[in-house]
Design a protein around this motif. Structure first.
Motif, PDB file in Angstrom:
ATOM      1  N   THR A 202      -6.113  13.666 -22.689  1.00  0.00           N
ATOM      2  CA  THR A 202      -6.737  13.488 -24.001  1.00  0.00           C
ATOM      3  C   THR A 202      -5.748  12.929 -25.023  1.00  0.00           C
ATOM      4  O   THR A 202      -6.110  12.595 -26.131  1.00  0.00           O
ATOM      5  CB  THR A 202      -7.282  14.830 -24.541  1.00  0.00           C
ATOM      6  N   LYS A 203      -4.455  12.928 -24.667  1.00  0.00           N
ATOM      7  CA  LYS A 203      -3.464  12.302 -25.550  1.00  0.00           C
ATOM      8  C   LYS A 203      -2.459  11.521 -24.709  1.00  0.00           C
ATOM      9  O   LYS A 203      -2.438  11.678 -23.477  1.00  0.00           O
ATOM     10  CB  LYS A 203      -2.769  13.339 -26.430  1.00  0.00           C
ATOM     11  N   LYS A 204      -1.657  10.697 -25.378  1.00  0.00           N
ATOM     12  CA  LYS A 204      -0.689   9.883 -24.641  1.00  0.00           C
ATOM     13  C   LYS A 204       0.231  10.803 -23.837  1.00  0.00           C
ATOM     14  O   LYS A 204       0.893  11.684 -24.404  1.00  0.00           O
ATOM     15  CB  LYS A 204       0.141   9.074 -25.640  1.00  0.00           C
ATOM     16  N   ASP A 229      -2.879   1.786 -19.697  1.00  0.00           N
ATOM     17  CA  ASP A 229      -2.972   0.689 -20.675  1.00  0.00           C
ATOM     18  C   ASP A 229      -3.693   1.159 -21.944  1.00  0.00           C
ATOM     19  O   ASP A 229      -3.441   0.657 -23.035  1.00  0.00           O
ATOM     20  CB  ASP A 229      -3.653  -0.556 -20.073  1.00  0.00           C
ATOM     21  N   LYS A 230      -4.517   2.186 -21.799  1.00  0.00           N
ATOM     22  CA  LYS A 230      -5.212   2.753 -22.964  1.00  0.00           C
ATOM     23  C   LYS A 230      -4.193   3.267 -23.987  1.00  0.00           C
ATOM     24  O   LYS A 230      -4.408   3.196 -25.203  1.00  0.00           O
ATOM     25  CB  LYS A 230      -6.109   3.899 -22.481  1.00  0.00           C
ATOM     26  N   GLU A 234      -1.823  -3.694 -23.840  1.00  0.00           N
ATOM     27  CA  GLU A 234      -1.848  -4.639 -22.724  1.00  0.00           C
ATOM     28  C   GLU A 234      -0.687  -5.610 -22.763  1.00  0.00           C
ATOM     29  O   GLU A 234      -0.675  -6.613 -22.060  1.00  0.00           O
ATOM     30  CB  GLU A 234      -3.184  -5.384 -22.719  1.00  0.00           C
ATOM     31  N   GLU A 235       0.282  -5.337 -23.631  1.00  0.00           N
ATOM     32  CA  GLU A 235       1.462  -6.199 -23.717  1.00  0.00           C
ATOM     33  C   GLU A 235       2.711  -5.379 -23.440  1.00  0.00           C
ATOM     34  O   GLU A 235       2.826  -4.242 -23.891  1.00  0.00           O
ATOM     35  CB  GLU A 235       1.583  -6.811 -25.126  1.00  0.00           C
ATOM     36  N   VAL A 262       0.786  -0.879 -13.112  1.00  0.00           N
ATOM     37  CA  VAL A 262      -0.069  -0.301 -14.162  1.00  0.00           C
ATOM     38  C   VAL A 262      -1.177  -1.297 -14.458  1.00  0.00           C
ATOM     39  O   VAL A 262      -0.908  -2.434 -14.887  1.00  0.00           O
ATOM     40  CB  VAL A 262       0.728  -0.009 -15.456  1.00  0.00           C
ATOM     41  N   ASP A 263      -2.395  -0.876 -14.197  1.00  0.00           N
ATOM     42  CA  ASP A 263      -3.543  -1.762 -14.367  1.00  0.00           C
ATOM     43  C   ASP A 263      -3.569  -2.374 -15.769  1.00  0.00           C
ATOM     44  O   ASP A 263      -3.428  -1.660 -16.761  1.00  0.00           O
ATOM     45  CB  ASP A 263      -4.835  -0.953 -14.123  1.00  0.00           C
TER      46      ASP A 263
END
Ligand code: F3S
Length: 426
Positions: A202-204, A229-230, A234-235, A262-263
């Protein structure tokens, strides 16, 4: 293993007895892992792991002498893992005696040998050699002969270079020969994933805790990770690279991961996506409870588990410039909240000499100094690896340091609470 005509001749002694032995070592190593050939190293620089002039590794000095005398030098300049001692890091009289007179008494002599073999420069001592400030950053597809596990996993995963998890000394052999055996992570097949990891927190997630969980689950397999990636975007910007540096080091030390995808983020996952996943790949779901379970499973190695910490190490692997700056902000904020002006536990942030030099040019350096935090180029593991230091209650946010020493793992927030005096000292 299929050798070229030239390689066969070198093995037969065309470039002298010492070079023949170097090749023989690489051929035997390759044969043990089913390699099909020797392939050239293509990166501009190499990186070697054995950075410490430990008194007891006499055979290493003998080997180095033989190479140097025979002119069998490194085909590329190389960086090294961090130095083992730095007088800036707090140590008592006995510890200093042990470091200087007994453990690392051959440091200067060994550094002299490294310079002759092909050291990049006197300051090229760091495990994070791929930092821009250091300059040993392989390009995508480069073939390497590295052994430092945190650097190997970073080079493979974040930079898309190709390197096996070699051992110390084998890395030198590759460096001298300019070739490495072709197997495992050097091949397309070896870079495919046998595990699917789904991040459902639920958190990073804490980088070093997540890496630990994945490492302990997949061991030496390649995981394909969804859902990160969430949290990272994406960079591959500075913040994402810093996160992946710490995450990867934990996968590599708590398990034996040499490559992860990592997708939507790491280069091969971006290009090839789910086609990298092998049929029948196992699935590991990580949620908040799983991370808690993993953290609670760490053994506490302190004699008195409730002791007040005597030292805090951050920066294993070495911190990035971005990390030094953001941690300056975080330490200041935590101290302000706790009503203290200086850290309550001696705290050392470690980074590459070149990164520390850049940091010194910013106004963050003076601000960090005011908090009492010390910066150093040391390898904390080399500090901890003796009975005297092992008895000290040391805290760290590094899961690698926790794994190899008696240091206790704290999350980033727990570190801040402890060093600022905000949360008492748990
Ligand atoms: Fe680097 Fe030493 Fe940690 S080499 S990864 S600081 S153990």
């Amino acid at each position: 293993m299929q050798l070229t005509k030239e390689q066969q001749e070198i093995l037969g002694g065309s470039q002298g007895e010492v070079m023949a032995k170097v090749y023989k070592t690489l051929v035997m190593y390759g044969d043990a892992f089913g390699a099909d050939k020797l392939v050239p190293i293509t990166s501009k620089y190499n990186h070697l792991v054995t950075s410490f002039g430990l008194k007891m590794i006499g055979p290493v000095y003998e080997l180095m002498n033989k190479l140097i005398e025979a002119g069998a030098l490194s085909t590329q300049k190389f960086s090294m893992d961090p130095r083992p001692i730095d007088s800036k890091v707090p140590a008592n009289f006995l510890q200093n005696l042990i470091f200087k007179k007994f453990m690392y008494s051959k440091q200067d002599f060994y550094e002299g040998q490294l310079e002759q073999l092909g050291l990049m420069d006197k300051d090229a001592f760091t495990c994070a050699c791929y930092m821009d400030e250091v300059g040993n950053k392989p390009a995508r597809g480069d073939i390497l002969s590295w052994a430092e596990s945190s650097a190997v996993v970073y080079a493979n995963s974040v930079l898309g270079a190709r390197c096996n998890r070699n051992s110390g000394i084998i890395d030198i052999m590759g460096s001298v020969a300019g070739v490495v055996p072709n197997f495992g992570l050097l091949t397309d097949e070896g870079r495919r994933a046998d595990w699917i990891v789904k991040i459902e927190t639920t958190k990073k997630p804490e980088a070093q805790l997540l890496g630990s969980a994945i490492g302990m689950k997949v061991m030496d397999a390649v995981p394909y990770i969804y859902g990160l990636d969430k949290w990272l975007g994406e960079e591959l910007d500075d913040a994402a690279c810093t996160y992946l540096k710490d995450f990867g080091a934990a996968t590599a030390s708590n398990g034996a991961v040499g490559l992860y995808h990592v997708d939507g983020l790491t280069p091969e996952a971006k290009d090839f996506g789910t086609s990298l996943i092998n049929e029948g790949a196992e699935v590991y779901v990580i949620d908040d409870a799983e991370l808690e379970r993993v953290k609670a499973s760490y053994p506490v190695m302190w004699k008195n588990p409730d002791a007040k910490p005597k030292l805090c190490f951050m920066g294993c692997p070495h911190m990035s410039l971005e990390q030094l700056k953001s941690w300056t902000d975080r330490v200041e904020a935590a101290l302000a909240e706790a009503g203290n002006s200086k850290v309550q536990i001696p705290t050392v942030f470690t980074a590459a000499p070149a990164v520390l030099r850049e940091f010194e040019k910013t106004d963050y350096a003076e601000r960090l100094k005011r908090t009492g935090v010390i910066t150093s180029y040391i390898c904390p593991l080399m500090y901890m690896n003796n009975p005297l230091s092992a008895k000290m209650p040391v805290i760290t946010s590094s899961n690698k340091l926790r794994t190899y020493t008696t240091a206790k793992y704290y999350t980033d927030d727990e570190i801040l609470a402890a060093i600022s005096g905000k949360g008492g000292n748990k």
